[in-house]
Design a protein around this motif. Sequence first.
Motif, PDB file in Angstrom:
ATOM      1  N   UNK A  82      47.739  42.084  34.483  1.00 58.26           N
ATOM      2  CA  UNK A  82      48.528  42.673  35.572  1.00 58.26           C
ATOM      3  C   UNK A  82      47.737  43.846  36.154  1.00 58.26           C
ATOM      4  N   UNK A  83      46.897  43.539  37.125  1.00 60.26           N
ATOM      5  CA  UNK A  83      45.995  44.551  37.678  1.00 60.26           C
ATOM      6  C   UNK A  83      46.752  45.699  38.313  1.00 60.26           C
ATOM      7  N   UNK A  84      47.844  45.423  38.996  1.00 58.35           N
ATOM      8  CA  UNK A  84      48.615  46.478  39.656  1.00 58.35           C
ATOM      9  C   UNK A  84      49.167  47.468  38.628  1.00 58.35           C
ATOM     10  N   UNK A  85      49.724  46.942  37.566  1.00 60.24           N
ATOM     11  CA  UNK A  85      50.270  47.814  36.517  1.00 60.24           C
ATOM     12  C   UNK A  85      49.165  48.610  35.838  1.00 60.24           C
ATOM     13  N   UNK A  86      48.054  47.949  35.549  1.00 66.13           N
ATOM     14  CA  UNK A  86      46.943  48.626  34.894  1.00 66.13           C
ATOM     15  C   UNK A  86      46.361  49.732  35.773  1.00 66.13           C
ATOM     16  N   UNK A  87      46.265  49.471  37.085  1.00 66.33           N
ATOM     17  CA  UNK A  87      45.671  50.460  37.974  1.00 66.33           C
ATOM     18  C   UNK A  87      46.562  51.695  38.106  1.00 66.33           C
ATOM     19  N   UNK A  88      47.875  51.491  38.093  1.00 64.37           N
ATOM     20  CA  UNK A  88      48.771  52.644  38.124  1.00 64.37           C
ATOM     21  C   UNK A  88      48.577  53.497  36.869  1.00 64.37           C
ATOM     22  N   UNK A  89      48.424  52.841  35.720  1.00 65.93           N
ATOM     23  CA  UNK A  89      48.206  53.575  34.474  1.00 65.93           C
ATOM     24  C   UNK A  89      46.877  54.324  34.504  1.00 65.93           C
ATOM     25  N   UNK A 117      48.176  51.420  50.327  1.00 69.96           N
ATOM     26  CA  UNK A 117      47.335  50.984  51.442  1.00 69.96           C
ATOM     27  C   UNK A 117      46.213  50.043  51.021  1.00 69.96           C
ATOM     28  N   UNK A 118      45.689  50.229  49.821  1.00 72.15           N
ATOM     29  CA  UNK A 118      44.477  49.504  49.434  1.00 72.15           C
ATOM     30  C   UNK A 118      44.704  48.529  48.274  1.00 72.15           C
ATOM     31  N   UNK A 119      45.907  48.543  47.701  1.00 73.92           N
ATOM     32  CA  UNK A 119      46.216  47.606  46.644  1.00 73.92           C
ATOM     33  C   UNK A 119      45.475  47.917  45.357  1.00 73.92           C
ATOM     34  N   UNK A 120      45.805  47.219  44.258  1.00 78.10           N
ATOM     35  CA  UNK A 120      45.197  47.515  42.959  1.00 78.10           C
ATOM     36  C   UNK A 120      43.699  47.252  42.912  1.00 78.10           C
ATOM     37  N   UNK A 121      43.189  46.386  43.799  1.00 85.00           N
ATOM     38  CA  UNK A 121      41.759  46.089  43.768  1.00 85.00           C
ATOM     39  C   UNK A 121      40.936  46.985  44.681  1.00 85.00           C
ATOM     40  N   UNK A 122      41.589  47.993  45.278  1.00 84.43           N
ATOM     41  CA  UNK A 122      40.846  48.930  46.120  1.00 84.43           C
ATOM     42  C   UNK A 122      41.254  50.365  45.935  1.00 84.43           C
ATOM     43  N   UNK A 123      42.374  50.607  45.231  1.00 87.27           N
ATOM     44  CA  UNK A 123      42.915  51.966  45.123  1.00 87.27           C
ATOM     45  C   UNK A 123      41.983  52.908  44.371  1.00 87.27           C
ATOM     46  N   UNK A 124      41.409  52.465  43.276  1.00 83.88           N
ATOM     47  CA  UNK A 124      40.521  53.330  42.495  1.00 83.88           C
ATOM     48  C   UNK A 124      39.309  53.730  43.317  1.00 83.88           C
TER      49      UNK A 124
END
Length: 532
Positions: A82-89, A117-124
């Motif tokens: 779950x990339x979205x959940x992992x990126x928030x963490x 705006x950039x989603x989990x694959x671009x937020x970082x």
Amino acid sequence: MRKFNLEGPVEAERHYCIPPLSRVNLAEILELIADRRYFVLHAPRQTGKTSILLALQDRLNAEGKYRCLYVNVEGGQAAKEDTARAMRALLGQVASRSRDILQDDFVDRTMSECLQKHGPDGALSEMLVRWSATHPQPLVLLIDEIDTLVGDTLISVLRQLRANYDRRPSRFPQSVILCGVRDVRDYQIYSRREGTHVQGGSAFNIKAESLRLGDFSRGEVRDLLAQYTAERGQAFEADAIERIWALTCGQPWLVNALAYEACFKGEAGGDSSHPIHADAIEQAKDGLILKRVTHLHQLADKLREDRVRRVILPMLAGSEDWDYSVRDLEYVRDLGLVASEGEVRIANPIYAEVVPRELTTVLQSGLETQVDPAWYVDADGSLDVAGLLSAFQGYFRENSESWVERYGHAEAGPQLVLHAYLQRVVNSGGRIGREYAVGRGRTDLLIEWRQMVGSQVQIRKYVIECKVRTARVGLERLIREGLEQTAAYMDSCGAEAGHLVIFDLRPGLSWEERLYRKGPEPDGRPITVWGI
């Protein structure tokens, strides 16, 4: 008063410790950072990686040339794919630590917008671009436990760190250090989205160097123990220091654990009026193994993996034939289970004892109801090794088919059954030392038996040398070589008797052909040959 550290990063005010940055080539690391490099620091678990990263963060921030932030991404492991959940963490961890360490709340204020705006694959990547631009000092990012992330989550993090690499240092981190057990190039990452495996090296092809953290040196072991002596007044005898080194080969957690057990949990029990001696270290080692402490249990748990067993099982047999790949070997080296270089052997004697114990746990449980150690202890308290091996011949004949095949390795299986049988008996009053490695053509076992002679404890030593006979090896040659090797091992450890055990694996043999006993030659060394 400080203590030996058994969990988490070292804290100099609470723990006896080797200064973390003295354990690495600091000049090389600083040069890589100055040159705007992204690189890897890897080592087995509980060797001091996190302590080094935290010390580096403190040093760089104190110097004022860079803003440096340590981040542990292990919290993203629970999110799995779950990339979205992992990126928030992950971003939450960056926000929390940057507030605490750098007194900077930029990430806290912008992470939600970047995710939206950039989603989990671009937020970082976008957050690092914006954050790097807010301050004239270049950002250095230290990412710990990177290999706890899995699948598409790990691929996303690596690709986002690569995406804006060309914009460093004004719009992206000047330098990034990825830290974990393995080198990122060796990651085999399965992407569910792409339905294929992605090489870590291709997802993070901007890596400049891969640095491996080693174990303590002999001098560092002495220095660590000297800190305890200086503070508590209790000395380690020279043979105790040497025994710690011999048992651990400098593995940092094991060094600390043996010292802690001997100083605070053993017979000394915090009594500084008596020095720590070698026997206290042996007792500490036995205690750690019997308690199956977390460090050893986690390592032993890896034995369930096929790629680990492909390396370990031929080693237990001393086999000259093996079918593991270079990647298999690299993996077990990175785990710290096998020595990092040179001969393919178990990394230290404590691990060497744990491995066969763990592989034969179920078998040993069964032996508790079938074998009574008292059967093999004579009236004077001595161990009847010949009687023990004779009984093993009978046990092996009756039970070999049900056990040997379970291990999936023809040469290792019989020897593991012997390990378990011996362990069941010797545990009652002695210890077994083990030496084995791929390509040796044999496995060496040393029984050390404690016997009371009058009011004194006497340590009696017996060598058991194991060899395997296959179709291409003649018995006469095998016995000749085995007797020479057994005699040499007896001389090196001061054993009073030796036993050469030959497992005959040739197909079609009857048990009458396989089982035999040849006593010592009248004018020769006290070595008995056993056919099994």
